[in-house]
Design a protein around this motif. Structure first.
Motif, PDB file in Angstrom:
ATOM      1  N   ARG A 175       0.839  -1.209   0.000  1.00  0.00           N
ATOM      2  CA  ARG A 175       0.000   0.000   0.000  1.00  0.00           C
ATOM      3  C   ARG A 175       0.873   1.257   0.000  1.00  0.00           C
ATOM      4  NH1 ARG A 175      -2.454   3.311   4.126  1.00  0.00           N
ATOM      5  NH2 ARG A 175      -4.094   4.542   3.150  1.00  0.00           N
ATOM      6  N   SER A 176       1.981   1.223   0.740  1.00  0.00           N
ATOM      7  CA  SER A 176       2.857   2.393   0.780  1.00  0.00           C
ATOM      8  C   SER A 176       3.411   2.700  -0.609  1.00  0.00           C
ATOM      9  CB  SER A 176       4.009   2.187   1.770  1.00  0.00           C
ATOM     10  OG  SER A 176       5.034   1.365   1.248  1.00  0.00           O
ATOM     11  N   LEU A 177       3.719   1.659  -1.388  1.00  0.00           N
ATOM     12  CA  LEU A 177       4.228   1.873  -2.745  1.00  0.00           C
ATOM     13  C   LEU A 177       3.165   2.502  -3.640  1.00  0.00           C
ATOM     14  CD1 LEU A 177       6.413  -1.302  -3.315  1.00  0.00           C
ATOM     15  CD2 LEU A 177       7.160   1.071  -3.484  1.00  0.00           C
ATOM     16  N   GLU A 178       1.923   2.106  -3.454  1.00  0.00           N
ATOM     17  CA  GLU A 178       0.837   2.728  -4.205  1.00  0.00           C
ATOM     18  C   GLU A 178       0.723   4.209  -3.842  1.00  0.00           C
ATOM     19  OE1 GLU A 178      -2.446   0.320  -3.049  1.00  0.00           O
ATOM     20  OE2 GLU A 178      -1.865  -1.390  -4.305  1.00  0.00           O
ATOM     21  N   LEU A 179       0.930   4.516  -2.561  1.00  0.00           N
ATOM     22  CA  LEU A 179       0.875   5.904  -2.100  1.00  0.00           C
ATOM     23  C   LEU A 179       2.080   6.703  -2.601  1.00  0.00           C
ATOM     24  CD1 LEU A 179      -0.335   5.277   1.566  1.00  0.00           C
ATOM     25  CD2 LEU A 179      -1.676   6.281  -0.292  1.00  0.00           C
ATOM     26  N   PHE A 180       3.247   6.064  -2.652  1.00  0.00           N
ATOM     27  CA  PHE A 180       4.437   6.747  -3.167  1.00  0.00           C
ATOM     28  C   PHE A 180       4.222   7.195  -4.619  1.00  0.00           C
ATOM     29  CE2 PHE A 180       7.182   4.704   0.189  1.00  0.00           C
ATOM     30  CZ  PHE A 180       7.769   5.875   0.645  1.00  0.00           C
ATOM     31  N   ASP A 181       3.482   6.379  -5.378  1.00  0.00           N
ATOM     32  CA  ASP A 181       3.268   6.685  -6.790  1.00  0.00           C
ATOM     33  C   ASP A 181       2.436   7.947  -7.007  1.00  0.00           C
ATOM     34  OD1 ASP A 181       4.767   4.555  -7.692  1.00  0.00           O
ATOM     35  OD2 ASP A 181       3.062   3.184  -7.835  1.00  0.00           O
ATOM     36  N   THR A 182       1.629   8.298  -6.022  1.00  0.00           N
ATOM     37  CA  THR A 182       0.747   9.467  -6.187  1.00  0.00           C
ATOM     38  C   THR A 182       1.105  10.620  -5.250  1.00  0.00           C
ATOM     39  OG1 THR A 182      -0.844   8.511  -4.607  1.00  0.00           O
ATOM     40  CG2 THR A 182      -1.192   8.033  -6.948  1.00  0.00           C
ATOM     41  N   PHE A 183       2.067  10.385  -4.347  1.00  0.00           N
ATOM     42  CA  PHE A 183       2.408  11.405  -3.352  1.00  0.00           C
ATOM     43  C   PHE A 183       3.112  12.591  -3.988  1.00  0.00           C
ATOM     44  CE2 PHE A 183       5.279  13.319  -0.227  1.00  0.00           C
ATOM     45  CZ  PHE A 183       4.387  13.601   0.796  1.00  0.00           C
ATOM     46  N   LYS A 184       2.685  13.789  -3.623  1.00  0.00           N
ATOM     47  CA  LYS A 184       3.304  15.020  -4.108  1.00  0.00           C
ATOM     48  C   LYS A 184       3.804  15.830  -2.898  1.00  0.00           C
ATOM     49  CE  LYS A 184       2.229  14.810  -8.625  1.00  0.00           C
ATOM     50  NZ  LYS A 184       1.768  13.414  -8.618  1.00  0.00           N
ATOM     51  N   PRO A 185       5.124  15.924  -2.723  1.00  0.00           N
ATOM     52  CA  PRO A 185       5.644  16.736  -1.610  1.00  0.00           C
ATOM     53  C   PRO A 185       5.274  18.198  -1.797  1.00  0.00           C
ATOM     54  CG  PRO A 185       7.422  16.085  -3.082  1.00  0.00           C
ATOM     55  CD  PRO A 185       6.205  15.358  -3.543  1.00  0.00           C
ATOM     56  N   GLU A 186       5.173  18.922  -0.688  1.00  0.00           N
ATOM     57  CA  GLU A 186       4.764  20.332  -0.738  1.00  0.00           C
ATOM     58  C   GLU A 186       5.768  21.213  -1.476  1.00  0.00           C
ATOM     59  OE1 GLU A 186       3.420  22.105   2.944  1.00  0.00           O
ATOM     60  OE2 GLU A 186       2.798  20.130   3.678  1.00  0.00           O
ATOM     61  N   SER A 187       7.025  20.826  -1.454  1.00  0.00           N
ATOM     62  CA  SER A 187       8.060  21.586  -2.158  1.00  0.00           C
ATOM     63  C   SER A 187       9.187  20.631  -2.536  1.00  0.00           C
ATOM     64  CB  SER A 187       8.613  22.705  -1.266  1.00  0.00           C
ATOM     65  OG  SER A 187       9.513  22.172  -0.300  1.00  0.00           O
ATOM     66  N   ASP A 188      10.168  21.148  -3.268  1.00  0.00           N
ATOM     67  CA  ASP A 188      11.318  20.327  -3.649  1.00  0.00           C
ATOM     68  C   ASP A 188      12.126  19.870  -2.441  1.00  0.00           C
ATOM     69  OD1 ASP A 188      10.663  20.644  -6.304  1.00  0.00           O
ATOM     70  OD2 ASP A 188      12.077  22.280  -6.645  1.00  0.00           O
ATOM     71  N   PHE A 189      11.939  20.552  -1.316  1.00  0.00           N
ATOM     72  CA  PHE A 189      12.755  20.264  -0.137  1.00  0.00           C
ATOM     73  C   PHE A 189      12.012  19.452   0.933  1.00  0.00           C
ATOM     74  CE2 PHE A 189      14.310  24.550  -1.632  1.00  0.00           C
ATOM     75  CZ  PHE A 189      15.339  24.010  -2.401  1.00  0.00           C
ATOM     76  N   HIS A 190      10.737  19.223   0.743  1.00  0.00           N
ATOM     77  CA  HIS A 190       9.994  18.420   1.720  1.00  0.00           C
ATOM     78  C   HIS A 190      10.376  16.939   1.592  1.00  0.00           C
ATOM     79  CE1 HIS A 190       7.626  21.964   2.605  1.00  0.00           C
ATOM     80  NE2 HIS A 190       6.971  21.290   3.531  1.00  0.00           N
ATOM     81  N   PRO A 191      10.265  16.176   2.668  1.00  0.00           N
ATOM     82  CA  PRO A 191      10.640  14.757   2.625  1.00  0.00           C
ATOM     83  C   PRO A 191       9.964  14.012   1.477  1.00  0.00           C
ATOM     84  CG  PRO A 191      10.203  15.437   4.880  1.00  0.00           C
ATOM     85  CD  PRO A 191       9.808  16.594   4.008  1.00  0.00           C
ATOM     86  N   ASN A 192      10.769  13.221   0.765  1.00  0.00           N
ATOM     87  CA  ASN A 192      10.246  12.455  -0.370  1.00  0.00           C
ATOM     88  C   ASN A 192      11.006  11.137  -0.515  1.00  0.00           C
ATOM     89  OD1 ASN A 192       8.473  12.110  -2.524  1.00  0.00           O
ATOM     90  ND2 ASN A 192       9.877  13.009  -4.010  1.00  0.00           N
ATOM     91  N   TRP A 193      11.513  10.640   0.612  1.00  0.00           N
ATOM     92  CA  TRP A 193      12.330   9.431   0.602  1.00  0.00           C
ATOM     93  C   TRP A 193      11.468   8.198   0.908  1.00  0.00           C
ATOM     94  CZ3 TRP A 193      12.020   6.758   5.140  1.00  0.00           C
ATOM     95  CH2 TRP A 193      11.627   7.466   6.282  1.00  0.00           C
ATOM     96  N   GLY A 194      12.042   7.022   0.678  1.00  0.00           N
ATOM     97  CA  GLY A 194      11.424   5.787   1.140  1.00  0.00           C
ATOM     98  C   GLY A 194      10.967   4.816   0.067  1.00  0.00           C
ATOM     99  N   LYS A 195      10.742   5.298  -1.155  1.00  0.00           N
ATOM    100  CA  LYS A 195      10.155   4.430  -2.189  1.00  0.00           C
ATOM    101  C   LYS A 195      11.068   3.251  -2.528  1.00  0.00           C
ATOM    102  CE  LYS A 195       7.911   4.518  -6.713  1.00  0.00           C
ATOM    103  NZ  LYS A 195       7.467   5.366  -7.850  1.00  0.00           N
ATOM    104  N   GLU A 196      12.366   3.513  -2.713  1.00  0.00           N
ATOM    105  CA  GLU A 196      13.289   2.427  -3.089  1.00  0.00           C
ATOM    106  C   GLU A 196      13.414   1.400  -1.973  1.00  0.00           C
ATOM    107  OE1 GLU A 196      14.394   2.004  -6.165  1.00  0.00           O
ATOM    108  OE2 GLU A 196      13.160   3.779  -6.571  1.00  0.00           O
ATOM    109  N   ARG A 197      13.418   1.870  -0.744  1.00  0.00           N
ATOM    110  CA  ARG A 197      13.504   0.941   0.387  1.00  0.00           C
ATOM    111  C   ARG A 197      12.233   0.095   0.488  1.00  0.00           C
ATOM    112  NH1 ARG A 197      15.212   3.933   5.505  1.00  0.00           N
ATOM    113  NH2 ARG A 197      13.297   3.384   6.571  1.00  0.00           N
ATOM    114  N   ALA A 198      11.103   0.726   0.205  1.00  0.00           N
ATOM    115  CA  ALA A 198       9.834  -0.004   0.225  1.00  0.00           C
ATOM    116  C   ALA A 198       9.816  -1.069  -0.866  1.00  0.00           C
ATOM    117  CB  ALA A 198       8.663   0.972   0.055  1.00  0.00           C
TER     118      ALA A 198
END
Length: 207
Positions: A175-198
């Motif tokens: 489910r987290s991977l499905e969320l990573f596919d659609t997640f949009k961080p608020e800015s270029d500097f907001h956290p956006n890590w975790g997809k590869e580890r998932a």
């Protein structure tokens, strides 16, 4: 009227200049981190934090880098210094942005690093706090992929430690991977890590 307009123009220009300096500083810090120089990147984020006292992001990244460096660190004095610094900066981030799910995950990671260094000493006192942090983060942001994945990763680690089946938590990783596919961080500097580890974790689930 002209004087008021001039003051407004100066203020807007000063704000734009400040934001430009902030953006350049953050970009440079990420570049340095990407070059494999985490200590230097941490120092740069720390300098940015002193100039951006109402912005939680540079504080967050100082905490994040020092936490990551602590996993696998064998020198106990160095590990303690890093995690104490991580705690100091995550506390400052929390003061700026309370009830922030990204910061709650970071706090949980600091506790996890302590447990990873010495489970016998810290497991009993910190495990319950980690569970509570992830539960709170999930209530605040049920569709944040880092929240969903980090909680699943902790649950899998706990199950493995106690000799229990980790398979029930694989659906949360998926489910987290499905969320990573659609997640949009608020800015270029907001956290956006975790997809590869998932992705790597889900691959292990299939084995």
């Amino acid at each position: 009227m002209k004087k008021a307009m001039l003051i407004t123009t100066i203020l807007i220009s000063a704000l734009a200049f400040g934001q430009d300096q902030y953006s350049k500083g953050m970009q440079k810090a990420f570049e340095i981190w990407g070059e494999g120089k985490p200590a230097e990147a941490s120092n740069m984020f720390e300098r940015i934090a002193t100039a951006e006292m109402d912005n939680w992001l540079p504080y967050y990244y100082v905490a994040s880098i020092n936490t990551i460096l602590s996993f696998g660190e064998k020198d106990q004095e160095k590990l303690a210094r890093q995690l104490e610094k991580a705690q100091e900066f995550v506390d400052l981030a929390k003061a700026i942005s309370p009830d922030n799910p990204e910061i709650l995950v970071q706090q949980a990671m600091i506790h996890t690093a302590w447990i990873a260094s010495d489970g016998a000493t810290y497991g009993m006192t910190l495990s319950g706090k980690i569970v509570a942090l992830y539960q709170k983060a999930l209530q605040l942001a049920p569709d944040n992929p880092r929240v969903v994945f980090s909680k699943a990763e902790w649950d899998m680690g706990s199950a493995q430690y106690f000799g229990q089946d980790t398979a029930p938590f694989c659906k949360d990783v998926k489910r987290s991977l499905e969320l990573f596919d659609t997640f949009k961080p608020e800015s270029d500097f907001h956290p956006n890590w975790g997809k590869e580890r998932a992705k790597a974790t889900l691959k292990n689930c299939a084995e």
